[in-house]
Design a protein around this motif. Structure first.
Motif, PDB file in Angstrom:
ATOM      1  N   LEU A  38       0.822  -1.211   0.000  1.00  0.00           N
ATOM      2  CA  LEU A  38       0.000   0.000   0.000  1.00  0.00           C
ATOM      3  C   LEU A  38       0.858   1.264   0.000  1.00  0.00           C
ATOM      4  N   GLY A  39       2.062   1.164   0.566  1.00  0.00           N
ATOM      5  CA  GLY A  39       2.995   2.289   0.486  1.00  0.00           C
ATOM      6  C   GLY A  39       3.380   2.572  -0.952  1.00  0.00           C
ATOM      7  N   MET A  40       3.531   1.515  -1.745  1.00  0.00           N
ATOM      8  CA  MET A  40       3.860   1.684  -3.167  1.00  0.00           C
ATOM      9  C   MET A  40       2.746   2.447  -3.884  1.00  0.00           C
ATOM     10  N   VAL A  41       1.493   2.183  -3.515  1.00  0.00           N
ATOM     11  CA  VAL A  41       0.359   2.893  -4.119  1.00  0.00           C
ATOM     12  C   VAL A  41       0.497   4.393  -3.856  1.00  0.00           C
ATOM     13  N   GLU A  42       0.732   4.745  -2.605  1.00  0.00           N
ATOM     14  CA  GLU A  42       0.882   6.173  -2.251  1.00  0.00           C
ATOM     15  C   GLU A  42       2.131   6.763  -2.896  1.00  0.00           C
ATOM     16  N   ASP A  43       3.217   6.017  -2.868  1.00  0.00           N
ATOM     17  CA  ASP A  43       4.478   6.507  -3.428  1.00  0.00           C
ATOM     18  C   ASP A  43       4.365   6.828  -4.910  1.00  0.00           C
ATOM     19  N   MET A  44       3.736   5.951  -5.674  1.00  0.00           N
ATOM     20  CA  MET A  44       3.645   6.182  -7.116  1.00  0.00           C
ATOM     21  C   MET A  44       2.819   7.426  -7.420  1.00  0.00           C
ATOM     22  N   TRP A  45       1.782   7.679  -6.625  1.00  0.00           N
ATOM     23  CA  TRP A  45       0.978   8.891  -6.825  1.00  0.00           C
ATOM     24  C   TRP A  45       1.816  10.129  -6.491  1.00  0.00           C
ATOM     25  N   GLU A  46       2.475  10.109  -5.345  1.00  0.00           N
ATOM     26  CA  GLU A  46       3.275  11.272  -4.939  1.00  0.00           C
ATOM     27  C   GLU A  46       4.432  11.515  -5.906  1.00  0.00           C
ATOM     28  N   ILE A  47       5.061  10.456  -6.383  1.00  0.00           N
ATOM     29  CA  ILE A  47       6.160  10.593  -7.348  1.00  0.00           C
ATOM     30  C   ILE A  47       5.638  11.174  -8.656  1.00  0.00           C
ATOM     31  N   SER A  48       4.460  10.741  -9.089  1.00  0.00           N
ATOM     32  CA  SER A  48       3.900  11.274 -10.339  1.00  0.00           C
ATOM     33  C   SER A  48       3.624  12.769 -10.211  1.00  0.00           C
ATOM     34  N   LEU A  49       3.116  13.194  -9.065  1.00  0.00           N
ATOM     35  CA  LEU A  49       2.865  14.628  -8.852  1.00  0.00           C
ATOM     36  C   LEU A  49       4.174  15.408  -8.792  1.00  0.00           C
ATOM     37  N   ALA A  50       5.191  14.832  -8.163  1.00  0.00           N
ATOM     38  CA  ALA A  50       6.496  15.501  -8.105  1.00  0.00           C
ATOM     39  C   ALA A  50       7.080  15.661  -9.507  1.00  0.00           C
ATOM     40  N   ARG A  51       6.969  14.624 -10.333  1.00  0.00           N
ATOM     41  CA  ARG A  51       7.452  14.717 -11.724  1.00  0.00           C
ATOM     42  C   ARG A  51       6.756  15.850 -12.464  1.00  0.00           C
ATOM     43  N   LEU A  52       5.446  15.928 -12.309  1.00  0.00           N
ATOM     44  CA  LEU A  52       4.681  16.976 -12.995  1.00  0.00           C
ATOM     45  C   LEU A  52       5.112  18.369 -12.544  1.00  0.00           C
ATOM     46  N   ALA A  53       5.489  18.485 -11.288  1.00  0.00           N
ATOM     47  CA  ALA A  53       5.904  19.783 -10.741  1.00  0.00           C
ATOM     48  C   ALA A  53       7.386  20.062 -10.978  1.00  0.00           C
ATOM     49  N   GLY A  54       8.115  19.081 -11.507  1.00  0.00           N
ATOM     50  CA  GLY A  54       9.551  19.245 -11.700  1.00  0.00           C
ATOM     51  C   GLY A  54      10.312  19.218 -10.381  1.00  0.00           C
ATOM     52  N   ALA A  55       9.729  18.578  -9.384  1.00  0.00           N
ATOM     53  CA  ALA A  55      10.320  18.497  -8.047  1.00  0.00           C
ATOM     54  C   ALA A  55      11.081  17.184  -7.886  1.00  0.00           C
ATOM     55  N   PRO A  56      11.997  17.130  -6.919  1.00  0.00           N
ATOM     56  CA  PRO A  56      12.698  15.863  -6.672  1.00  0.00           C
ATOM     57  C   PRO A  56      11.726  14.815  -6.121  1.00  0.00           C
ATOM     58  N   PRO A  57      12.105  13.540  -6.234  1.00  0.00           N
ATOM     59  CA  PRO A  57      11.222  12.499  -5.693  1.00  0.00           C
ATOM     60  C   PRO A  57      11.007  12.687  -4.195  1.00  0.00           C
ATOM     61  N   PRO A  58       9.772  12.545  -3.735  1.00  0.00           N
ATOM     62  CA  PRO A  58       9.508  12.637  -2.298  1.00  0.00           C
ATOM     63  C   PRO A  58      10.007  11.383  -1.587  1.00  0.00           C
ATOM     64  N   GLU A  59      10.119  11.470  -0.277  1.00  0.00           N
ATOM     65  CA  GLU A  59      10.510  10.285   0.495  1.00  0.00           C
ATOM     66  C   GLU A  59       9.415   9.237   0.355  1.00  0.00           C
ATOM     67  N   ARG A  60       9.851   8.012   0.148  1.00  0.00           N
ATOM     68  CA  ARG A  60       8.930   6.907  -0.089  1.00  0.00           C
ATOM     69  C   ARG A  60       8.602   6.156   1.202  1.00  0.00           C
ATOM     70  N   GLN A  61       7.441   5.483   1.184  1.00  0.00           N
ATOM     71  CA  GLN A  61       7.081   4.545   2.241  1.00  0.00           C
ATOM     72  C   GLN A  61       7.568   3.143   1.878  1.00  0.00           C
ATOM     73  N   SER A  62       7.576   2.844   0.583  1.00  0.00           N
ATOM     74  CA  SER A  62       7.949   1.520   0.097  1.00  0.00           C
ATOM     75  C   SER A  62       9.379   1.547  -0.407  1.00  0.00           C
ATOM     76  N   CYS A  63       9.931   0.359  -0.575  1.00  0.00           N
ATOM     77  CA  CYS A  63      11.310   0.248  -1.047  1.00  0.00           C
ATOM     78  C   CYS A  63      11.349  -0.726  -2.213  1.00  0.00           C
ATOM     79  N   CYS A  64      12.070  -0.361  -3.266  1.00  0.00           N
ATOM     80  CA  CYS A  64      12.191  -1.253  -4.429  1.00  0.00           C
ATOM     81  C   CYS A  64      13.331  -2.257  -4.244  1.00  0.00           C
ATOM     82  N   LEU A  65      14.133  -2.090  -3.199  1.00  0.00           N
ATOM     83  CA  LEU A  65      15.244  -2.978  -2.850  1.00  0.00           C
ATOM     84  C   LEU A  65      16.424  -2.881  -3.816  1.00  0.00           C
ATOM     85  N   LEU A  66      16.463  -1.834  -4.624  1.00  0.00           N
ATOM     86  CA  LEU A  66      17.569  -1.632  -5.552  1.00  0.00           C
ATOM     87  C   LEU A  66      18.906  -1.577  -4.819  1.00  0.00           C
TER      88      LEU A  66
END
Length: 182
Positions: A138-166
């Motif tokens: 569910l953190g990934m759900v919130e993260d993807m929305w917040e990241i999409s809004l940050a991209r649209l605003a030209g802002a850096p990625p927000p801190e995430r709740q989920s981790c991709c384990l990269l």
């Protein structure tokens, strides 16, 4: 936007849960071929992200840049994948119950609610060969929305709740916004 008669591009979102196990396994094999390892949970995290990030990106962009709230009915959506590395490279949206909403705040709220309902269902029901917590899903759900809004605003990625384990791959560091960053 596709016509009703157009074939699905790549992965039909309506079949995401049936397609996901094979996609996760193939992504695991690709990761091992590239990095020598695939940390447990990483392939599932990436496939979940690949399923809902295009939905978040297109729905949020439509809500911010046009007067429309796009329907998130999975039957209307397909995701085109890179043929080698299996990450999203295209999105297909069919005509459906998309609607015009004139008020900017109301439109963005309605878009988020539609996106979140579909993305939560995918995240909750996604089959995973390894345990995946509800916070990760569910953190990934919130993260993807917040990241999409940050991209649209030209802002850096927000801190995430989920981790991709990269960060768990040899030679890799936590990504921007990773909850594991110091």
């Amino acid at each position: 936007v596709a016509d009703h008669g157009d074939p699905d591009l790549g992965v039909p979102l309506a079949r995401a849960l049936q397609v996901a196990p094979g996609w996760i396994e193939t992504y695991r094999e690709l990761t091992i071929a590239q990095s020598g390892t695939a940390p447990p949970g990483m392939p599932t995290a990436f496939v979940l992200q690949y399923l809902i990030d295009p939905l978040a990106t297109v729905v949020s962009a439509a809500a911010r840049l046009t007067p429309f709230v796009l329907s998130t009915d999975p039957g209307l959506w397909s995701i085109g994948l890179d043929p080698t590395y299996l990450y999203p490279v295209g999105v297909q949206v069919r005509p459906g119950d998309h609607r015009r909403v004139e008020d900017d705040v109301e439109r963005l709220d309605a878009a988020y609610e539609a996106y979140a309902a579909t993305a939560r269902a995918i995240a909750t029901d996604l089959p995973s060969p390894t345990k995946m917590s509800s916070l990760q899903r569910l953190g990934m759900v919130e993260d993807m929305w917040e990241i999409s809004l940050a991209r649209l605003a030209g802002a850096p990625p927000p801190e995430r709740q989920s981790c991709c384990l990269l960060y768990a791959l040899p030679g890799c560091q936590p990504c921007a916004g990773c909850p594991r960053r110091d």
